[in-house]
Design a protein around this motif. Structure first.
Motif, PDB file in Angstrom:
ATOM      1  N   ALA A  82      -6.939   6.206  -1.131  1.00  0.00           N
ATOM      2  CA  ALA A  82      -6.246   7.412  -1.595  1.00  0.00           C
ATOM      3  C   ALA A  82      -5.013   7.734  -0.764  1.00  0.00           C
ATOM      4  O   ALA A  82      -4.115   8.430  -1.241  1.00  0.00           O
ATOM      5  N   VAL A  97      -7.755  13.201   3.163  1.00  0.00           N
ATOM      6  CA  VAL A  97      -8.736  12.609   2.257  1.00  0.00           C
ATOM      7  C   VAL A  97     -10.121  13.050   2.712  1.00  0.00           C
ATOM      8  O   VAL A  97     -10.495  12.829   3.868  1.00  0.00           O
ATOM      9  N   GLU A 137      -9.312   4.217   3.708  1.00  0.00           N
ATOM     10  CA  GLU A 137      -8.516   4.991   2.744  1.00  0.00           C
ATOM     11  C   GLU A 137      -7.014   4.824   2.970  1.00  0.00           C
ATOM     12  O   GLU A 137      -6.224   5.029   2.049  1.00  0.00           O
ATOM     13  N   PRO A 165     -11.844  10.686  -1.926  1.00  0.00           N
ATOM     14  CA  PRO A 165     -11.662   9.306  -1.483  1.00  0.00           C
ATOM     15  C   PRO A 165     -11.609   8.347  -2.661  1.00  0.00           C
ATOM     16  O   PRO A 165     -12.298   8.535  -3.663  1.00  0.00           O
TER      17      PRO A 165
END
Length: 316
Positions: free
Chosen positions: A125, A255, A120, A290
């Motif tokens: 994200a 996240v 991630e 996510p």
């Protein structure tokens, strides 16, 4: 069959309920994906299942991987023995050495939760944020911490094992919850309460019979008062645990991953639940779903295989 590529790297994410392999090219484009149930209680069967997954990918791509990154659940001690609360068959086993003996390509190992965070932080994200925490709420609870895109694993490789912090006694008393043993050997660990299985446990403790978190959410959506109460308790405990993360690490973004990350109301409700456990003036960082869904761990493991991140987890 996919077009062969000279730079394919495989990532294998081993979780409490599922094991997934993704094959990626050098640009992290997914060339092949397969998911199976994680074999439980059968260590030789587990090893063979991983070998079979790799063989299936080799056959689909028409060649072997250049390297394989493997996201293992839990941690390894200094002698290479695995401790895994959510896949007990791996505990005490030399998992890394045994897999290397069966797969004749370079293997790189990381923690499954940390690989989710790494994924991630790279194109996900949290891409571009100075720091991030990836908090997985699935069969268990845990995560990983990245700063400037680099995974910080710590001296023992334990950084991010927030699921094994303890729930304060006053919160257990407030909600009338028991002090539970954890598979890690400790008692009162957060993951026994804030994970998806923890949510189901809370509902059953209140007198219900939900088998899993999805069943609790479905009951609450249908107006079941007990399930709604279980969600309220869970949200308070989760709010406390994320507030503790803010105080300890102060990430610029959190996240969520795992099955509970698909529960959309969490993203509206959690900021206030976290703020209740922080002192005045502390801002709650963005809490977001996510980008890569529940496939992030396998993609993070592929990052290990392709050597894309600046650093690798300690012990990999």
């Amino acid at each position: 069959m996919a077009e062969p590529t000279a730079h394919a790297g495989y990532g294998i994410d081993i979780g409490g309920t599922k094991t997934e392999l993704v094959a990626c090219d050098a640009a992290l484009q997914v060339l092949w994906r397969q998911r199976i149930a994680t074999p439980q209680g059968d260590y030789p069967g587990f090893l063979q299942a991983v070998v079979d997954l790799v063989a299936a990918a080799d056959a689909a791509l028409g060649q072997r991987a250049g390297a394989i990154g493997i996201a293992l659940p839990g941690v390894r001690d200094r002698d290479g023995r695995q401790l895994s609360a959510n896949v007990p068959a791996l505990t005490g086993q030399q998992v890394a050495a045994d897999l290397q003996a069966r797969l004749s390509v370079p293997l790189r190992f990381g923690n499954d939760l940390q690989c989710f965070a790494l994924s991630e932080a790279h194109g996900g994200a949290a891409d571009g944020y100075p720091s991030m925490f990836g908090a997985i709420l699935g069969t268990g609870a845990g995560g990983g911490f990245c700063a400037q895109g680099r995974l910080l694993a710590g001296f023992n490789g334990l950084a991010g094992e927030w699921g094994h912090w303890s729930v304060p006694a006053h919160l257990l008393q407030r909600h009338g919850l028991p002090l539970l043993d954890c598979g890690c050997g400790l008692r009162g660990c957060l993951e026994r309460y804030v994970s998806g299985s923890g949510l189901a446990m809370i509902e059953r403790h209140l007198g219900g019979s939900a088998a899993n978190a999805s069943a609790v959410i479905a009951l609450a959506d249908a107006g079941d008062v007990r399930a709604g109460h279980a969600l309220d308790i869970h949200r308070d405990l989760l709010g406390h645990s994320l507030a503790a993360l803010v105080l300890a690490l102060d990430p610029h973004i959190i996240v969520l991953g795992g099955g509970l990350s698909r529960h959309a109301p969490l993203y509206e409700q959690l900021p206030a639940a976290v703020a209740r456990h922080l002192f005045s003036g502390v801002q709650v960082p963005p809490i977001v779903p996510p980008h890569f869904g529940d496939a992030g761990g396998a993609r993070g493991a592929a990052l290990l295989a392709l050597d894309s991140p600046p650093t690798q987890p300690s012990g990999a």
